[in-house]
Design a protein around this motif. Structure first.
Motif, mmCIF file in Angstrom:
data_model
loop_
_atom_site.group_PDB
_atom_site.id
_atom_site.type_symbol
_atom_site.label_atom_id
_atom_site.label_comp_id
_atom_site.label_asym_id
_atom_site.label_seq_id
_atom_site.Cartn_x
_atom_site.Cartn_y
_atom_site.Cartn_z
ATOM 1 N N UNK A 1 0.836 -1.206 0.000
ATOM 2 C CA UNK A 1 0.000 0.000 0.000
ATOM 3 C C UNK A 1 0.867 1.251 0.000
ATOM 4 N N UNK A 2 1.929 1.235 0.822
ATOM 5 C CA UNK A 2 2.837 2.387 0.861
ATOM 6 C C UNK A 2 3.558 2.560 -0.466
ATOM 7 N N UNK A 3 3.880 1.461 -1.122
ATOM 8 C CA UNK A 3 4.525 1.559 -2.430
ATOM 9 C C UNK A 3 3.604 2.225 -3.442
ATOM 10 N N UNK A 4 2.324 1.877 -3.390
ATOM 11 C CA UNK A 4 1.366 2.502 -4.292
ATOM 12 C C UNK A 4 1.200 3.991 -4.027
ATOM 13 N N UNK A 5 1.384 4.394 -2.781
ATOM 14 C CA UNK A 5 1.282 5.822 -2.418
ATOM 15 C C UNK A 5 2.601 6.551 -2.562
ATOM 16 N N UNK A 6 3.649 5.881 -3.069
ATOM 17 C CA UNK A 6 4.983 6.461 -3.195
ATOM 18 C C UNK A 6 5.519 6.923 -1.846
ATOM 19 N N UNK A 7 5.145 6.190 -0.785
ATOM 20 C CA UNK A 7 5.589 6.510 0.573
ATOM 21 C C UNK A 7 6.815 5.651 0.879
ATOM 22 N N UNK A 8 7.962 6.110 0.417
ATOM 23 C CA UNK A 8 9.187 5.325 0.575
ATOM 24 C C UNK A 8 9.573 5.145 2.034
ATOM 25 N N UNK A 9 9.227 6.111 2.860
ATOM 26 C CA UNK A 9 9.586 6.018 4.273
ATOM 27 C C UNK A 9 8.889 4.824 4.922
ATOM 28 N N UNK A 10 7.591 4.658 4.650
ATOM 29 C CA UNK A 10 6.867 3.507 5.194
ATOM 30 C C UNK A 10 7.350 2.203 4.575
ATOM 31 N N UNK A 11 7.724 2.244 3.300
ATOM 32 C CA UNK A 11 8.252 1.042 2.648
ATOM 33 C C UNK A 11 9.527 0.580 3.345
ATOM 34 N N UNK A 12 10.445 1.502 3.576
ATOM 35 C CA UNK A 12 11.698 1.144 4.230
ATOM 36 C C UNK A 12 11.458 0.710 5.673
ATOM 37 N N UNK A 13 10.534 1.378 6.362
ATOM 38 C CA UNK A 13 10.231 0.996 7.740
ATOM 39 C C UNK A 13 9.620 -0.402 7.797
ATOM 40 N N UNK A 14 8.765 -0.742 6.842
ATOM 41 C CA UNK A 14 8.180 -2.089 6.796
ATOM 42 C C UNK A 14 9.245 -3.137 6.518
ATOM 43 N N UNK A 15 10.150 -2.826 5.589
ATOM 44 C CA UNK A 15 11.247 -3.752 5.302
ATOM 45 C C UNK A 15 12.112 -3.942 6.540
ATOM 46 N N UNK A 16 12.359 -2.865 7.265
ATOM 47 C CA UNK A 16 13.165 -2.963 8.484
ATOM 48 C C UNK A 16 12.475 -3.831 9.527
ATOM 49 N N UNK A 17 11.165 -3.685 9.674
ATOM 50 C CA UNK A 17 10.429 -4.524 10.621
ATOM 51 C C UNK A 17 10.499 -5.992 10.222
ATOM 52 N N UNK A 18 10.340 -6.278 8.939
ATOM 53 C CA UNK A 18 10.439 -7.661 8.466
ATOM 54 C C UNK A 18 11.837 -8.224 8.701
ATOM 55 N N UNK A 19 12.853 -7.389 8.521
ATOM 56 C CA UNK A 19 14.227 -7.822 8.766
ATOM 57 C C UNK A 19 14.431 -8.164 10.233
#
Length: 292
Positions: free
Chosen positions: A241-259
């Motif tokens: 959803x964040x990717x669709x909104x071009x919200x890179x900050x949330x994308x990176x934060x989600x990736x960090x949580x998954x990591x």
């Protein structure tokens, strides 16, 4: 000077590796590299260096946030919206745990059956290869069609994606038991299953845990893939959803949580291995540690 006097003089002469020499530092460095502390310090230093480089590139390179957010901003997002990320993490973690447990529960009996039955091994092994080479992303939409949205497709995707390394490594471990050890316990009156629990099982534990450690990391991938294809909640849904909104900050934060989730799960398996596998720390074999 006699040979005996030469030996005594050489013994009394100050060594280049003595306390006053420079090689003391390499010895200390060698002891540090052999210690368990180095396993944490060296990766930590590398991570800090990479994050510092990342921060410098963003700060001094004029990179826009939508292209590459700064790591400090990502950390602020992770903990600033902690409630949201924690809520979305729950269904993802549940799918990981249930799917991974299902994969282990199915993989171990299949590996045992393949060890004791040549017919089963020849019949099942090619099917395992076929199931592994089929792209999991192509199978995920079928799970959505068959089972709808929700946890079940994610659980099945996790089980499917981490099943192969567990069953293959378990099979390798069970078949690695020494034939002379098996013949010894059988000659002492032990049955087939007694030989299995006394010889094959402890001998296979390192290989089983090797497959489990690979599987637990792939389980995170399986959950996210399933959430990408079709789900109503989870970190994968939040990320896409964040990717669709071009919200890179949330994308990176989600990736960090998954990591973080994947790393913690890997550490849990690592701790279980240290507890359940005797002689692992000292590098002794099972026979040397008295497990046989």
């Amino acid at each position: 000077m006699s040979p005996t006097q030469e030996k005594n003089a050489a013994r009394r002469a100050p060594s280049a590796h003595g306390s006053g020499g420079a090689p003391a530092a390499p010895r200390r460095r060698g002891r540090f590299l052999e210690s368990k502390v180095a396993d944490w310090v060296l990766p930590g230093v590398l991570v800090v260096a990479l994050v510092a480089l990342w921060q410098a590139i963003v700060s001094f390179g004029g990179v826009e946030e939508y292209v590459l957010p700064a790591p400090l901003d990502v950390l602020d997002k992770m903990f600033g919206d902690f409630g949201t990320f924690a809520e979305q993490s729950v269904p993802t973690i549940v799918a990981i745990f249930v799917g991974f447990a299902l994969a282990v529960a199915v993989a171990l009996p299949i590996a045992v059956a393949m060890v004791y039955s040549e017919i089963v091994r020849r019949a099942v092994y090619p099917l395992l290869i076929i199931a592994q080479v089929v792209p999991k992303v192509a199978v995920a939409p079928l799970f959505i069609i068959w089972f709808g949205f929700g946890q079940l497709p994610k659980v099945l995707m996790v089980a499917l994606i981490c099943f192969f390394p567990i069953v293959i490594d378990s099979l390798v471990g069970f078949r690695a038991a020494r034939p002379e050890s098996l013949m010894l316990v059988r000659s002492m009156g032990a049955g087939r299953w007694q030989a299995f629990w006394k010889i094959r099982w402890p001998w296979a534990l390192p290989s089983i845990f090797a497959g489990v450690k690979v599987g637990i990391t792939l389980a995170v991938v399986g959950a996210v893939v399933a959430e990408f294809v079709g789900a109503d909640k989870g970190l994968g849904v939040l990320l896409i959803t964040a990717r669709g909104d071009m919200d890179s900050l949330t994308v990176f934060a989600s990736i960090a949580w998954l990591t973080v989730i994947g790393f913690v799960l890997f550490l849990v398996v690592e701790v279980l291995e240290r507890v359940l596998v005797p002689g692992r720390k000292s590098g002794r074999t099972f026979e040397a540690s008295g497990s046989l």
